[in-house]
Design a protein around this motif. Sequence first.
Motif, PDB file in Angstrom:
ATOM      1  N   ALA A 198       8.061  10.404  -1.378  1.00  0.00           N
ATOM      2  CA  ALA A 198       9.138  10.167  -0.400  1.00  0.00           C
ATOM      3  C   ALA A 198      10.474   9.995  -1.118  1.00  0.00           C
ATOM      4  CB  ALA A 198       8.817   8.939   0.452  1.00  0.00           C
ATOM      5  N   LYS A 199      10.472   9.298  -2.238  1.00  0.00           N
ATOM      6  CA  LYS A 199      11.712   9.106  -2.999  1.00  0.00           C
ATOM      7  C   LYS A 199      12.155  10.411  -3.657  1.00  0.00           C
ATOM      8  CE  LYS A 199      10.075   5.585  -5.281  1.00  0.00           C
ATOM      9  NZ  LYS A 199       9.980   4.434  -6.206  1.00  0.00           N
ATOM     10  N   ASN A 200      11.212  11.157  -4.203  1.00  0.00           N
ATOM     11  CA  ASN A 200      11.550  12.432  -4.835  1.00  0.00           C
ATOM     12  C   ASN A 200      12.116  13.421  -3.824  1.00  0.00           C
ATOM     13  OD1 ASN A 200      10.699  11.559  -7.354  1.00  0.00           O
ATOM     14  ND2 ASN A 200       8.634  12.370  -7.096  1.00  0.00           N
ATOM     15  N   ARG A 201      11.460  13.529  -2.679  1.00  0.00           N
ATOM     16  CA  ARG A 201      11.928  14.464  -1.650  1.00  0.00           C
ATOM     17  C   ARG A 201      13.298  14.049  -1.118  1.00  0.00           C
ATOM     18  NH1 ARG A 201       7.859  17.861   0.878  1.00  0.00           N
ATOM     19  NH2 ARG A 201       6.301  18.147  -0.750  1.00  0.00           N
TER      20      ARG A 201
ATOM     21  N   ILE B  36       3.976   1.304  -2.210  1.00  0.00           N
ATOM     22  CA  ILE B  36       3.770   1.693  -3.601  1.00  0.00           C
ATOM     23  C   ILE B  36       2.680   2.758  -3.613  1.00  0.00           C
ATOM     24  CG2 ILE B  36       2.057  -0.114  -4.076  1.00  0.00           C
ATOM     25  CD1 ILE B  36       3.368  -0.320  -6.897  1.00  0.00           C
ATOM     26  N   GLY B  37       2.871   3.767  -4.452  1.00  0.00           N
ATOM     27  CA  GLY B  37       1.837   4.786  -4.563  1.00  0.00           C
ATOM     28  C   GLY B  37       2.399   6.190  -4.644  1.00  0.00           C
TER      29      GLY B  37
ATOM     30  N   TRP C 216      17.486   4.259   0.703  1.00  0.00           N
ATOM     31  CA  TRP C 216      16.164   4.835   0.944  1.00  0.00           C
ATOM     32  C   TRP C 216      15.172   4.368  -0.122  1.00  0.00           C
ATOM     33  CZ3 TRP C 216      13.525   7.213   4.662  1.00  0.00           C
ATOM     34  CH2 TRP C 216      12.343   7.872   4.324  1.00  0.00           C
ATOM     35  N   ASN C 217      15.537   4.524  -1.389  1.00  0.00           N
ATOM     36  CA  ASN C 217      14.643   4.139  -2.483  1.00  0.00           C
ATOM     37  C   ASN C 217      14.339   2.648  -2.457  1.00  0.00           C
ATOM     38  OD1 ASN C 217      14.471   6.773  -3.410  1.00  0.00           O
ATOM     39  ND2 ASN C 217      16.078   6.511  -4.933  1.00  0.00           N
ATOM     40  N   GLU C 218      15.350   1.859  -2.182  1.00  0.00           N
ATOM     41  CA  GLU C 218      15.168   0.410  -2.088  1.00  0.00           C
ATOM     42  C   GLU C 218      14.173   0.067  -0.967  1.00  0.00           C
ATOM     43  OE1 GLU C 218      18.262  -2.501  -0.174  1.00  0.00           O
ATOM     44  OE2 GLU C 218      18.859  -2.091  -2.252  1.00  0.00           O
ATOM     45  N   THR C 219      14.314   0.722   0.168  1.00  0.00           N
ATOM     46  CA  THR C 219      13.432   0.453   1.298  1.00  0.00           C
ATOM     47  C   THR C 219      12.001   0.885   0.996  1.00  0.00           C
ATOM     48  OG1 THR C 219      15.303   0.782   2.797  1.00  0.00           O
ATOM     49  CG2 THR C 219      13.115   0.764   3.786  1.00  0.00           C
ATOM     50  N   VAL C 220      11.856   2.075   0.447  1.00  0.00           N
ATOM     51  CA  VAL C 220      10.515   2.538   0.069  1.00  0.00           C
ATOM     52  C   VAL C 220       9.880   1.553  -0.899  1.00  0.00           C
ATOM     53  CG1 VAL C 220       9.192   4.335  -1.128  1.00  0.00           C
ATOM     54  CG2 VAL C 220      10.988   4.990   0.484  1.00  0.00           C
TER      55      VAL C 220
ATOM     56  N   ASN D  62       0.842  -1.184   0.000  1.00  0.00           N
ATOM     57  CA  ASN D  62       0.000   0.000   0.000  1.00  0.00           C
ATOM     58  C   ASN D  62       0.879   1.235   0.000  1.00  0.00           C
ATOM     59  OD1 ASN D  62      -2.536  -1.389   0.262  1.00  0.00           O
ATOM     60  ND2 ASN D  62      -1.918  -1.868   2.337  1.00  0.00           N
ATOM     61  N   ASP D  63       0.251   2.374  -0.125  1.00  0.00           N
ATOM     62  CA  ASP D  63       0.972   3.635  -0.077  1.00  0.00           C
ATOM     63  C   ASP D  63       1.275   4.005   1.376  1.00  0.00           C
ATOM     64  OD1 ASP D  63       2.203   5.935  -1.002  1.00  0.00           O
ATOM     65  OD2 ASP D  63       0.388   6.792  -1.899  1.00  0.00           O
ATOM     66  N   ILE D  64       2.151   4.954   1.562  1.00  0.00           N
ATOM     67  CA  ILE D  64       2.407   5.538   2.875  1.00  0.00           C
ATOM     68  C   ILE D  64       1.218   6.441   3.178  1.00  0.00           C
ATOM     69  CG2 ILE D  64       3.941   7.027   4.218  1.00  0.00           C
ATOM     70  CD1 ILE D  64       6.173   6.250   2.160  1.00  0.00           C
TER      71      ILE D  64
END
Length: 131
Positions: free
Chosen positions: A106-109, A99-100, A90-94, A3-5
Amino acid sequence: MKNDITNKADIEVLINFFYDKVKKDEKIGFIFNKIIGSDWSHHLPLMYDFWNMVLFSQPGYAGNPTRKHVEIDKKIPLQKEHFDRWLELWNETVDNLFIGEIANEAKNRASLMANLISIKVEMGRDGNLVQ
């Protein structure tokens, strides 16, 4: 299914998994372990509040990440590859957990922050940082 954050509880899960990876990482773990040590009880809640502010505009974080990293750089020189590895983890963990739209945000920021803080650290070395 991922799911999304959606809330601070999701952020806490993300942060906990992320820093579990960071602590063990060969490229950047030593930095965090030296600066934070073995007691993460202060750092983790700061990160929960920071990301809750970044992603959901919620109050609670009052720090200055740029200044903190400039200070850390005086103890342990922070290199571009350190920021790159931080972002990779970070990106790997997210991606492993969520997903969403907010997960993407979160990845962009994180990317924007890693780039900005890296630049500010360099400026701090040159004495050109205005805080």
